[in-house]
Write a protein that holds these residues in place. Sequence first.
Motif, PDB file in Angstrom:
ATOM      1  N   ARG A   1       4.101   8.147   1.017  1.00  0.00           N
ATOM      2  CA  ARG A   1       3.348   8.861  -0.020  1.00  0.00           C
ATOM      3  C   ARG A   1       1.875   9.028   0.353  1.00  0.00           C
ATOM      4  O   ARG A   1       1.212   9.906  -0.170  1.00  0.00           O
ATOM      5  CB  ARG A   1       3.439   8.071  -1.340  1.00  0.00           C
ATOM      6  CG  ARG A   1       4.859   7.864  -1.882  1.00  0.00           C
ATOM      7  CD  ARG A   1       5.361   9.092  -2.594  1.00  0.00           C
ATOM      8  NE  ARG A   1       6.623   8.812  -3.286  1.00  0.00           N
ATOM      9  CZ  ARG A   1       6.718   8.491  -4.570  1.00  0.00           C
ATOM     10  NH1 ARG A   1       5.621   8.391  -5.322  1.00  0.00           N
ATOM     11  NH2 ARG A   1       7.901   8.259  -5.116  1.00  0.00           N
ATOM     12  N   ASP A   2       1.362   8.145   1.224  1.00  0.00           N
ATOM     13  CA  ASP A   2      -0.059   8.160   1.574  1.00  0.00           C
ATOM     14  C   ASP A   2      -0.200   8.055   3.090  1.00  0.00           C
ATOM     15  O   ASP A   2      -0.570   7.004   3.631  1.00  0.00           O
ATOM     16  CB  ASP A   2      -0.779   7.007   0.877  1.00  0.00           C
ATOM     17  CG  ASP A   2      -2.281   7.022   1.083  1.00  0.00           C
ATOM     18  OD1 ASP A   2      -2.788   7.985   1.703  1.00  0.00           O
ATOM     19  OD2 ASP A   2      -2.954   6.074   0.629  1.00  0.00           O
ATOM     20  N   PRO A   3       0.090   9.131   3.825  1.00  0.00           N
ATOM     21  CA  PRO A   3       0.072   9.060   5.293  1.00  0.00           C
ATOM     22  C   PRO A   3      -1.258   8.600   5.869  1.00  0.00           C
ATOM     23  O   PRO A   3      -1.295   7.916   6.901  1.00  0.00           O
ATOM     24  CB  PRO A   3       0.393  10.499   5.715  1.00  0.00           C
ATOM     25  CG  PRO A   3       1.114  11.094   4.549  1.00  0.00           C
ATOM     26  CD  PRO A   3       0.506  10.457   3.337  1.00  0.00           C
TER      27      PRO A   3
ATOM     28  N   ARG B   1      -0.985  -5.242   2.454  1.00  0.00           N
ATOM     29  CA  ARG B   1      -2.137  -6.096   2.675  1.00  0.00           C
ATOM     30  C   ARG B   1      -1.800  -7.521   2.274  1.00  0.00           C
ATOM     31  O   ARG B   1      -1.363  -7.769   1.157  1.00  0.00           O
ATOM     32  CB  ARG B   1      -3.336  -5.599   1.858  1.00  0.00           C
ATOM     33  CG  ARG B   1      -4.584  -6.469   2.010  1.00  0.00           C
ATOM     34  CD  ARG B   1      -5.694  -5.993   1.082  1.00  0.00           C
ATOM     35  NE  ARG B   1      -5.271  -5.958  -0.308  1.00  0.00           N
ATOM     36  CZ  ARG B   1      -5.160  -7.038  -1.082  1.00  0.00           C
ATOM     37  NH1 ARG B   1      -5.405  -8.247  -0.596  1.00  0.00           N
ATOM     38  NH2 ARG B   1      -4.771  -6.905  -2.347  1.00  0.00           N
ATOM     39  N   PHE B   2      -1.987  -8.444   3.203  1.00  0.00           N
ATOM     40  CA  PHE B   2      -1.861  -9.874   2.930  1.00  0.00           C
ATOM     41  C   PHE B   2      -3.248 -10.476   3.070  1.00  0.00           C
ATOM     42  O   PHE B   2      -3.764 -10.613   4.182  1.00  0.00           O
ATOM     43  CB  PHE B   2      -0.906 -10.544   3.914  1.00  0.00           C
ATOM     44  CG  PHE B   2       0.544 -10.216   3.696  1.00  0.00           C
ATOM     45  CD1 PHE B   2       1.334 -11.005   2.874  1.00  0.00           C
ATOM     46  CD2 PHE B   2       1.114  -9.121   4.318  1.00  0.00           C
ATOM     47  CE1 PHE B   2       2.682 -10.716   2.675  1.00  0.00           C
ATOM     48  CE2 PHE B   2       2.459  -8.825   4.126  1.00  0.00           C
ATOM     49  CZ  PHE B   2       3.240  -9.618   3.301  1.00  0.00           C
ATOM     50  N   GLY B   3      -3.874 -10.801   1.945  1.00  0.00           N
ATOM     51  CA  GLY B   3      -5.251 -11.249   2.008  1.00  0.00           C
ATOM     52  C   GLY B   3      -6.120 -10.119   2.525  1.00  0.00           C
ATOM     53  O   GLY B   3      -6.183  -9.042   1.942  1.00  0.00           O
ATOM     54  N   GLU B   4      -6.775 -10.355   3.654  1.00  0.00           N
ATOM     55  CA  GLU B   4      -7.657  -9.342   4.232  1.00  0.00           C
ATOM     56  C   GLU B   4      -7.004  -8.574   5.379  1.00  0.00           C
ATOM     57  O   GLU B   4      -7.630  -7.691   5.967  1.00  0.00           O
ATOM     58  CB  GLU B   4      -8.941 -10.011   4.732  1.00  0.00           C
ATOM     59  CG  GLU B   4      -9.741 -10.690   3.622  1.00  0.00           C
ATOM     60  CD  GLU B   4     -10.979 -11.379   4.157  1.00  0.00           C
ATOM     61  OE1 GLU B   4     -11.132 -11.448   5.388  1.00  0.00           O
ATOM     62  OE2 GLU B   4     -11.791 -11.836   3.334  1.00  0.00           O
ATOM     63  N   ILE B   5      -5.758  -8.894   5.715  1.00  0.00           N
ATOM     64  CA  ILE B   5      -5.076  -8.297   6.864  1.00  0.00           C
ATOM     65  C   ILE B   5      -4.073  -7.246   6.388  1.00  0.00           C
ATOM     66  O   ILE B   5      -3.233  -7.522   5.530  1.00  0.00           O
ATOM     67  CB  ILE B   5      -4.355  -9.376   7.696  1.00  0.00           C
ATOM     68  CG1 ILE B   5      -5.327 -10.478   8.121  1.00  0.00           C
ATOM     69  CG2 ILE B   5      -3.680  -8.754   8.911  1.00  0.00           C
ATOM     70  CD1 ILE B   5      -6.445 -10.018   9.015  1.00  0.00           C
ATOM     71  N   VAL B   6      -4.160  -6.040   6.962  1.00  0.00           N
ATOM     72  CA  VAL B   6      -3.220  -4.963   6.646  1.00  0.00           C
ATOM     73  C   VAL B   6      -2.154  -4.912   7.738  1.00  0.00           C
ATOM     74  O   VAL B   6      -2.479  -4.877   8.937  1.00  0.00           O
ATOM     75  CB  VAL B   6      -3.943  -3.610   6.526  1.00  0.00           C
ATOM     76  CG1 VAL B   6      -2.942  -2.484   6.263  1.00  0.00           C
ATOM     77  CG2 VAL B   6      -4.973  -3.665   5.395  1.00  0.00           C
TER      78      VAL B   6
ATOM     79  N   ILE C   1       0.824  -1.203   0.000  1.00  0.00           N
ATOM     80  CA  ILE C   1       0.000   0.000   0.000  1.00  0.00           C
ATOM     81  C   ILE C   1       0.857   1.251   0.000  1.00  0.00           C
ATOM     82  O   ILE C   1       0.637   2.189  -0.779  1.00  0.00           O
ATOM     83  CB  ILE C   1      -0.944  -0.018   1.218  1.00  0.00           C
ATOM     84  CG1 ILE C   1      -1.872  -1.242   1.145  1.00  0.00           C
ATOM     85  CG2 ILE C   1      -1.766   1.275   1.283  1.00  0.00           C
ATOM     86  CD1 ILE C   1      -2.651  -1.499   2.430  1.00  0.00           C
ATOM     87  N   ASP C   2       1.879   1.289   0.861  1.00  0.00           N
ATOM     88  CA  ASP C   2       2.755   2.451   0.964  1.00  0.00           C
ATOM     89  C   ASP C   2       4.028   2.022   1.672  1.00  0.00           C
ATOM     90  O   ASP C   2       4.098   0.948   2.283  1.00  0.00           O
ATOM     91  CB  ASP C   2       2.062   3.579   1.741  1.00  0.00           C
ATOM     92  CG  ASP C   2       2.744   4.940   1.571  1.00  0.00           C
ATOM     93  OD1 ASP C   2       3.549   5.096   0.627  1.00  0.00           O
ATOM     94  OD2 ASP C   2       2.459   5.842   2.381  1.00  0.00           O
TER      95      ASP C   2
ATOM     96  N   ARG D   1       1.000   0.866  -4.117  1.00  0.00           N
ATOM     97  CA  ARG D   1      -0.168   1.528  -4.683  1.00  0.00           C
ATOM     98  C   ARG D   1      -0.012   3.045  -4.641  1.00  0.00           C
ATOM     99  O   ARG D   1      -0.506   3.767  -5.505  1.00  0.00           O
ATOM    100  CB  ARG D   1      -1.405   1.090  -3.903  1.00  0.00           C
ATOM    101  CG  ARG D   1      -2.724   1.575  -4.457  1.00  0.00           C
ATOM    102  CD  ARG D   1      -3.875   1.015  -3.654  1.00  0.00           C
ATOM    103  NE  ARG D   1      -3.949   1.593  -2.314  1.00  0.00           N
ATOM    104  CZ  ARG D   1      -4.684   1.103  -1.320  1.00  0.00           C
ATOM    105  NH1 ARG D   1      -5.377  -0.010  -1.499  1.00  0.00           N
ATOM    106  NH2 ARG D   1      -4.721   1.703  -0.145  1.00  0.00           N
ATOM    107  N   SER D   2       0.692   3.537  -3.626  1.00  0.00           N
ATOM    108  CA  SER D   2       0.883   4.976  -3.460  1.00  0.00           C
ATOM    109  C   SER D   2       1.897   5.568  -4.426  1.00  0.00           C
ATOM    110  O   SER D   2       2.032   6.782  -4.514  1.00  0.00           O
ATOM    111  CB  SER D   2       1.357   5.262  -2.031  1.00  0.00           C
ATOM    112  OG  SER D   2       2.661   4.722  -1.834  1.00  0.00           O
TER     113      SER D   2
END
Length: 291
Positions: A38-40, A20-25, A10-11, A275-276
């Motif tokens: 990049r995405d605080p 993110r691994f599956g549904e867990i961040v 994600i960042d 993603r960021s």
Amino acid sequence: MTSGSAHELIDAGDGRRLERFGEIVVDRPAPMAEEPPRDPGAWSTADLRFDRYVGWTSVADDEPGPWIVDDGDLRFELRPTEAGQLGLFPEQAPNRGWLRGALIDAIAAAGAEANAGTDPRPAVLNLFAYTGAMTLAAAAAGASVAHVDGSRPSVAWARRNADLSGLADRPIRWLVDDVETFVEREIRRGRRYDAVVLDPPSYGHGSRGTTWRLEDRLDGLLDRCAELTGDDPAFGILTAHTPGFGPDRLADALAGAFGRRSAEVEAGELGLHARSGARLRLGAWARIIRE
């Protein structure tokens, strides 16, 4: 816990990575993430956080139990470990894809040349094999695999991943052993392998009380692996997450062991794009393939 697609970065920034691994961040350290995030705002979504000397903390009352992620046709059990790992290295996904392609080519070539009754499956030696992502990629592509790791819990974890992936019946030897000791024993037995995969740690302890330092032991181990495969293996993959072991150094090490020129060895950085827009450098890889 239910499964989800394997991974998304994600960042990254300020020495940490959000993924993110599956549904867990998960929010955990990444020393190479030297730029600001990049995405605080995204960081507040973390379900789990790991800090050195503190361990794991969770937004819930308890850490999540094991959860399953899908990576193509493979499935992996993830869980927080004391070292801050989760059981899967997403930056290795391109190497797993490359390995599958190399094996498909090797099996096709072996099938065309084999005599009747000869097994065309390449024999792959996977050293420091951890929870088995490379092992399962090789087995899924049709190889027989020797999966070697010094940690009994890691090998048990890898076997569970094989069960989850529907590969429990494939020709995989699950071996809890010191890597250097195992390689020496295989040489004495006269065993041969068609390909080798190594992801050695920076530092560790062997079963005979020896100390493993990548700086001191890598070249010798590669030389011994070349005795098991010959100078022209179907392929070889070497990866490292150790500072100072960049693509050129790994390429030189593979070239020296397998009698190649460094220019004949493909090499690059292990890394992930967020993603960021952030870029996370995580190590290096080098690969050879049969001439």
